[in-house]
Write a protein that holds these residues in place. Structure first.
Motif, short mmCIF file in Angstrom:
data_model
loop_
_atom_site.label_atom_id
_atom_site.label_comp_id
_atom_site.label_asym_id
_atom_site.label_seq_id
_atom_site.Cartn_x
_atom_site.Cartn_y
_atom_site.Cartn_z
N LYS A 39 6.66 2.87 16.44
CA LYS A 39 6.35 2.27 15.11
C LYS A 39 5.11 2.62 14.63
CE LYS A 39 10.31 -0.69 15.49
NZ LYS A 39 10.70 -2.17 15.77
N PHE A 40 3.87 2.32 15.56
CA PHE A 40 2.49 2.35 14.77
C PHE A 40 2.28 3.86 14.52
CE2 PHE A 40 -1.88 2.78 15.40
CZ PHE A 40 -2.42 1.56 14.71
N GLN A 41 2.85 4.85 15.42
CA GLN A 41 2.28 6.22 14.97
C GLN A 41 3.08 6.60 13.72
OE1 GLN A 41 3.44 8.19 18.68
NE2 GLN A 41 1.66 7.54 19.81
N GLY A 42 4.29 5.90 13.43
CA GLY A 42 4.88 6.30 12.39
C GLY A 42 4.33 5.89 11.37
N ALA A 47 0.13 6.72 6.27
CA ALA A 47 -0.94 5.79 5.88
C ALA A 47 -1.82 6.83 5.21
CB ALA A 47 -1.55 4.86 6.70
N THR A 48 -2.48 6.49 4.00
CA THR A 48 -3.55 7.20 3.58
C THR A 48 -4.50 6.21 2.90
OG1 THR A 48 -2.51 7.45 1.36
CG2 THR A 48 -2.12 9.33 2.90
N ARG A 49 -5.58 6.69 2.52
CA ARG A 49 -6.75 6.04 2.13
C ARG A 49 -6.81 6.36 0.50
NH1 ARG A 49 -9.48 2.38 5.09
NH2 ARG A 49 -9.56 2.92 7.25
N ASP A 50 -6.89 5.37 -0.31
CA ASP A 50 -7.11 5.44 -1.89
C ASP A 50 -8.58 5.81 -1.89
OD1 ASP A 50 -8.42 4.41 -4.42
OD2 ASP A 50 -6.17 4.47 -4.58
N VAL A 60 4.96 2.23 4.16
CA VAL A 60 5.74 1.69 5.31
C VAL A 60 4.90 0.41 5.84
CG1 VAL A 60 6.48 2.36 7.75
CG2 VAL A 60 6.81 3.99 6.27
N ALA A 61 5.40 -0.51 6.39
CA ALA A 61 4.75 -1.55 6.62
C ALA A 61 4.25 -1.45 7.85
CB ALA A 61 5.56 -2.92 6.88
N MET A 62 2.90 -1.95 8.36
CA MET A 62 2.32 -1.93 9.58
C MET A 62 3.23 -2.89 10.55
SD MET A 62 -1.36 -2.34 11.26
CE MET A 62 -1.74 -2.81 12.75
N PRO A 63 3.60 -2.11 11.88
CA PRO A 63 4.43 -3.17 12.73
C PRO A 63 3.44 -4.33 13.23
CG PRO A 63 3.89 -1.10 13.72
CD PRO A 63 3.38 -0.97 12.36
N THR A 64 4.10 -5.29 13.44
CA THR A 64 3.20 -6.24 14.18
C THR A 64 3.47 -6.07 15.42
OG1 THR A 64 5.25 -7.80 14.27
CG2 THR A 64 3.95 -8.17 12.30
#
Length: 89
Positions: A39-42, A47-50, A60-64
């Motif tokens: 999930k973290f790799q997904g 994820a990109t940076r502004d 996509v929300a970062m997994p806990t």
């Protein structure tokens, strides 16, 4: 001179309840950790940076990170499955 064949090691085919529970707990820990990594790799891939703010932008929300409760919950499910399989004999 007499030659003796090498003796085979004693092999233990049965495990006691503590050994089984320890093995299941290790399997549950590995399963939960692997699930988190996938999930973290997904999340990382999406994820990109502004460019202006440098903030991470993702749909996509970062997994806990799973804690002990998640590992124990998974282990209990796995142990229940093992016990269910042996009670139907």
């Amino acid at each position: 001179m007499s030659y003796e064949l090498p003796k085979t090691p004693d092999v233990k085919f049965t495990k006691n309840g503590y050994e089984i529970r320890t093995d299941i707990l290790a399997m549950a820990k590995d399963l939960v950790a692997q699930d988190f990594q996938v999930k973290f790799q997904g999340w990382e891939l999406t994820a990109t940076r502004d460019e202006k703010t440098g903030q991470i932008v993702s749909t996509v929300a970062m997994p806990t990170f799973p804690g002990l409760d998640k590992v124990l919950e998974t282990a209990e499910k796995m142990y229940g499955f093992v016990n269910q399989g042996t009670s139907k004999k």
